[in-house]
Design a protein around this motif. Structure first.
Motif, mmCIF file in Angstrom:
data_model
loop_
_atom_site.group_PDB
_atom_site.id
_atom_site.type_symbol
_atom_site.label_atom_id
_atom_site.label_comp_id
_atom_site.label_asym_id
_atom_site.label_seq_id
_atom_site.Cartn_x
_atom_site.Cartn_y
_atom_site.Cartn_z
ATOM 1 N N ILE A 89 0.870 -1.145 0.023
ATOM 2 C CA ILE A 89 -0.073 -0.070 0.097
ATOM 3 C C ILE A 89 0.772 1.244 0.136
ATOM 4 C CG2 ILE A 89 -1.564 1.504 1.363
ATOM 5 C CD1 ILE A 89 -3.132 -1.333 2.151
ATOM 6 N N LEU A 90 1.855 1.253 0.843
ATOM 7 C CA LEU A 90 2.971 2.524 0.904
ATOM 8 C C LEU A 90 3.598 2.479 -0.469
ATOM 9 C CD1 LEU A 90 4.344 4.685 2.325
ATOM 10 C CD2 LEU A 90 6.095 2.921 3.113
ATOM 11 N N ALA A 91 4.113 1.620 -0.970
ATOM 12 C CA ALA A 91 4.837 1.619 -2.399
ATOM 13 C C ALA A 91 4.032 1.988 -3.542
ATOM 14 C CB ALA A 91 5.202 0.292 -2.642
ATOM 15 N N LEU A 92 2.522 1.613 -3.498
ATOM 16 C CA LEU A 92 1.656 2.181 -4.571
ATOM 17 C C LEU A 92 1.079 3.507 -4.411
ATOM 18 C CD1 LEU A 92 -0.344 -1.213 -5.380
ATOM 19 C CD2 LEU A 92 1.538 -0.259 -6.742
ATOM 20 N N THR A 93 0.696 3.954 -3.315
ATOM 21 C CA THR A 93 0.448 5.285 -3.098
ATOM 22 C C THR A 93 1.353 6.182 -3.192
ATOM 23 O OG1 THR A 93 0.744 4.837 -0.646
ATOM 24 C CG2 THR A 93 -1.476 4.399 -1.490
ATOM 25 N N LYS A 94 2.780 5.959 -2.667
ATOM 26 C CA LYS A 94 3.786 6.690 -2.813
ATOM 27 C C LYS A 94 4.209 7.015 -4.389
ATOM 28 C CE LYS A 94 5.096 9.085 0.053
ATOM 29 N NZ LYS A 94 4.875 10.243 0.535
#
Length: 250
Positions: free
Chosen positions: A161-166
């Motif tokens: 989630i962190l990777a895709l949103t950032k």
């Protein structure tokens, strides 16, 4: 396996499947449960992967039915993660269990903070970032995410989630649709390794898969209907609760 034990596993699978699709950390429920029921950690790890496959297959079908996807980018990420997952599943890591859990709890809290202050995850509309450089760094990052996913999988949803949103600025709804696709692809490689090593209890795996599959379906329905605001709330609560558990209750 007794009926009561089977029902308990199914219920745990439903909860885990829902959390895995909406937020993450479901395997932090099912892995300890399988070990508590008498499976060696390696067998529990492999057994849990079969349920993950079932969970994500149902979630993918529902997201696609609702028109929420990012094809073919999700496939590129999945292939990159699959390569990393193969390496991760073969790794032998000698790390103190208590230290590992505490490191993971710190990582989860950091992820929660970053998601909380990420404008996209906070519901502010911004254009998705799908230029070549964003896709390139996405593919590279998912190779390393796959290594961890192949080794343990537990808590990987938060990292995805962190990777895709950032990196790509995706909404949490689209992020969850990509997350289950990537997890499905790289889990295939991990399952192959565990099957080769005869590290799966198929009786437990099939029972747990029933629960995870239903939970995955419910999670995808919830994501599409409720949107980013509710996903974010569940995500942050789940991270905080699991981080506290990992740090204080070994």
């Amino acid at each position: 396996m007794e009926i009561l034990e089977s029902l308990f596993i199914v219920v745990a699978g439903v909860v885990a499947g829902f959390l895995n699709v909406v937020a993450g950390g479901g395997s932090l429920i099912t892995l300890p449960l399988l070990i508590f029921l008498g499976l060696p950690p390696t067998i529990a790890n492999g057994t849990n992967r079969i349920a993950i496959l079932a969970q994500n297959s149902f979630a993918i079908a529902k997201f696609n039915q609702k028109g929420v996807s990012s094809y073919p980018y999700s496939i590129y990420l999945g292939i990159s993660a699959l390569i990393g997952s193969t390496l991760g599943a073969l790794l032998v890591v000698d790390l103190d269990e208590v230290l590992f859990k505490r490191i993971l709890s710190v990582v989860m809290v950091v992820v929660a903070i970053l998601i909380l202050f990420n404008s996209k995850a906070s519901g502010l509309e911004k254009a998705e970032k799908m230029e070549f450089k964003n896709q390139f760094w996405g593919v590279v990052s998912f190779f390393f995410i796959g290594i961890y996913g192949g080794f343990l999988h537990a808590g990987i949803g938060f990292i995805i989630i962190l990777a895709l949103t950032k990196i790509n600025g995706f909404s949490l709804v689209k992020t969850n649709s990509i997350k289950v696709t990537v997890a499905f692809v790289y889990t295939i490689a991990a399952v192959g390794v565990f099957i080769y090593k005869d590290a799966i209890n198929w009786q437990y795996a099939l029972v747990l898969s029933v629960g995870n599959a239903f939970g995955g379906y419910l999670g995808s329905v919830f994501s599409v209907k409720r949107g980013d605001k509710w996903i974010k709330a569940i995500l942050l609560v789940t991270i905080v609760v699991l981080a506290i558990k990992l740090w204080f209750f070994q």
